[in-house]
Design an enzyme around this catalytic site. Structure first.
Site, PDB file in Angstrom:
ATOM      1  N   LYS A   1       2.764  51.025 -16.960  1.00 19.92           N
ATOM      2  CA  LYS A   1       3.178  49.664 -17.305  1.00 19.92           C
ATOM      3  C   LYS A   1       4.650  49.436 -16.947  1.00 19.92           C
ATOM      4  O   LYS A   1       5.489  50.308 -17.162  1.00 19.92           O
ATOM      5  CB  LYS A   1       2.944  49.415 -18.797  1.00 19.92           C
ATOM      6  CG  LYS A   1       1.472  49.504 -19.190  1.00 19.92           C
ATOM      7  CD  LYS A   1       1.298  49.526 -20.700  1.00 19.92           C
ATOM      8  CE  LYS A   1      -0.157  49.757 -21.078  1.00 19.92           C
ATOM      9  NZ  LYS A   1      -0.353  49.953 -22.527  1.00 19.92           N
TER      10      LYS A   1
ATOM     11  N   ARG B   1      -1.476  55.637 -31.791  1.00 16.73           N
ATOM     12  CA  ARG B   1      -0.038  55.757 -32.051  1.00 16.73           C
ATOM     13  C   ARG B   1       0.623  54.395 -31.890  1.00 16.73           C
ATOM     14  O   ARG B   1      -0.018  53.434 -31.482  1.00 16.73           O
ATOM     15  CB  ARG B   1       0.581  56.734 -31.046  1.00 16.73           C
ATOM     16  CG  ARG B   1       0.237  56.352 -29.604  1.00 16.73           C
ATOM     17  CD  ARG B   1       1.037  57.095 -28.583  1.00 16.73           C
ATOM     18  NE  ARG B   1       0.503  56.918 -27.231  1.00 16.73           N
ATOM     19  CZ  ARG B   1       0.690  55.873 -26.462  1.00 16.73           C
ATOM     20  NH1 ARG B   1       1.383  54.833 -26.922  1.00 16.73           N
ATOM     21  NH2 ARG B   1       0.184  55.807 -25.240  1.00 16.73           N
TER      22      ARG B   1
ATOM     23  N   GLU C   1     -16.310  55.008 -13.424  1.00 18.64           N
ATOM     24  CA  GLU C   1     -16.479  53.632 -13.871  1.00 18.64           C
ATOM     25  C   GLU C   1     -16.611  52.718 -12.667  1.00 18.64           C
ATOM     26  O   GLU C   1     -15.984  52.956 -11.621  1.00 18.64           O
ATOM     27  CB  GLU C   1     -15.267  53.150 -14.682  1.00 18.64           C
ATOM     28  CG  GLU C   1     -15.216  53.607 -16.109  1.00 18.64           C
ATOM     29  CD  GLU C   1     -14.030  53.004 -16.847  1.00 18.64           C
ATOM     30  OE1 GLU C   1     -13.211  52.310 -16.201  1.00 18.64           O
ATOM     31  OE2 GLU C   1     -13.922  53.233 -18.046  1.00 18.64           O
TER      32      GLU C   1
END
Length: 459
Positions: A251, A306, A214
């Site tokens: 995170k 999920r 990317e």
């Protein structure tokens, strides 16, 4: 008060009544609480390392499914299915992590007449492979960062493709997640060796060496859209979260609503996410993740099939129970036809254990606007075998400034003795001027930690 469903039929009319929770830790505790609220029976599973874990004490029943090694316990599909059959469970909730996005597990549930509280095995399979998910989302109208048209396994061919895209470039494992097999390459002469390194990581973590490339955005933010879709094809975006503060692609803290997002772009992201999820006939709770590069500039990264670790901040800003929502979708209840309103502002900090050991002292913060999701208790032994996250501290209030102050105070009040944690780091981050002023991006924390490490070395 917001509500997601247009009808609330009694639980006694649902197609399941006893739920096995195929997970551990705070998310297992969270699901057990939702079961209690709805009047559903709960079954906990545990490894030998977790025999005294909180989720085993709170569930209506508990079954040991194997040794401490996750591969032989929490990832053992046969043992989990057998545990459900032996205990008379008629549904399985996978939580997050472990088997939550494993199509074979969802399919095994279906084949054994167990309701999987999540999307179909076909949907998980479709979205679990990053390259396949990218192509599917392009067809659904999702914008993508410029990237390789196919997966790649040869470093020389990949270098040719990288030069077409332009440097800097991001290498990603097609089957990956959690930052494994992922690297940024600034210059062509560094590319082939880095590609080989990423492939080695991908083989080790996922038994798959397919990679894709990317274009690397230098200062993006990480924005995710929380969605829910019922069995009738109705889809709702119910809020967004900013997950920009990350270390090594993991995170660290999340906030909602995203403070940097303008209303026009927010609505665009909601609409295109709803359309894409409807396009693939998705059912259940899911999250579409984007790189955000300024007003109107957002690019699809992946979709998680999920419940997310950070789901509580969406709950605190909307008043919705997302675990209950998962159960209601699985029971066939229809969604309302309007998006919920968002009130308050919420911030979540992930508390992680830096060392295993026994909790010799514990004080968790409380008061108005403070929520703690954890499976800790005094005397609990934190095992070394699983994910390091041991608690989530969620603070909510009328605006960002109030919540930042409240979070600093809540962290100051938190005591977790007997092990080392990241509480000191979290306190330091919340005092950083760039974080307070919203001048961060997905690379900000990595750069900050590298600078602190260099200063420490120099001193």
């Amino acid at each position: 008060m917001n509500q997601l469903f247009s009808s609330h039929k009694p639980v006694k009319q649902w197609p399941f009544h006893k739920v096995l929770i195929a997970n551990r830790g705070e998310i297992a505790v969270r699901i057990i609480r939702a079961c209690r609220q709805l009047g559903l029976e709960s079954v906990a599973i545990y490894s030998t390392a977790d025999k005294d874990a909180l989720h085993t004490k709170l569930a209506d029943s508990a079954v040991c499914i194997g040794p401490a090694n996750a591969a032989n316990s929490y990832l053992n599909i046969n043992n989990i299915i057998t545990a459900a059959q032996v205990t008379g469970a008629d549904a399985i909730h996978p939580g997050y992590g472990f088997l939550s996005e494993n199509a074979d597990f969802a399919r095994a549930c279906e084949q054994n007449h167990l309701i999987f509280i999540g999307p179909s095995a076909d949907a998980i399979s479709l979205l679990g492979n990053k390259e396949q998910a990218r192509q599917t989302m392009v067809q659904a109208g999702m914008p993508l960062v410029k990237g390789s048209p196919t997966v790649l396994t040869d470093s020389k061919a990949a270098l040719t493709e990288a030069k077409k895209i332009g440097f800097p470039i991001m290498i990603k494992a097609s089957a990956g997640g959690g930052g494994k097999g992922m690297r940024v390459v600034q210059y062509p002469e560094q590319f082939e060796s880095t590609f080989d390194l990423c492939q080695d990581e991908a083989r080790s973590a996922f038994d798959d060496d397919h990679m894709y490339l990317e274009q690397y955005l230098t200062h993006p933010r990480h924005i995710e859209i929380q969605l829910i879709a019922d069995q009738g094809g109705n889809t709702l975006a119910i809020g967004e979260r900013d997950c920009t503060i990350q270390a090594n692609h993991q995170k660290v803290m999340e906030e909602a609503p995203a403070p940097s997002l303008d209303d026009t772009t927010r609505q665009q992201m909601f609409t295109i996410s709803e359309q894409a999820v409807a396009h693939i006939h998705y059912e259940g709770v899911g999250t579409v993740e984007f790189l955000y590069n300024g007003p109107g500039a957002f690019y699809f990264m992946e979709m998680n099939t999920r419940i997310q670790v950070e789901h509580p901040i969406t709950e605190q800003t909307t008043g919705l129970d997302l675990i209950e929502a998962q159960f209601r979708v699985a029971a066939g209840e229809p969604l309302v036809d309007s998006r919920p309103t968002v009130a308050n502002y919420a911030l979540e900090c992930r508390i992680t254990a830096l060392t295993p050991g026994t909790i010799s002292g514990l004080h968790l913060p409380g008061g108005l606007g403070i929520r703690v999701d954890t499976a800790l208790y005094q005397g609990y032994n934190v095992p070394p075998n699983y994910d390091a996250m041991i608690a989530k501290l969620i603070v909510y209030g009328p605006n960002r400034n109030v919540v930042l102050t409240k979070m600093r105070n809540a962290i100051d009040e938190t005591v977790i003795a007997g092990i080392s944690t990241n509480l000191e780091l979290l306190a330091q981050l919340l005092a950083e001027p760039d974080l307070i002023a919203e001048k961060t991006d997905v690379n900000w924390l990595d750069h900050l930690l590298a600078a602190k490490e260099e200063d420490s070395y120099d001193n």
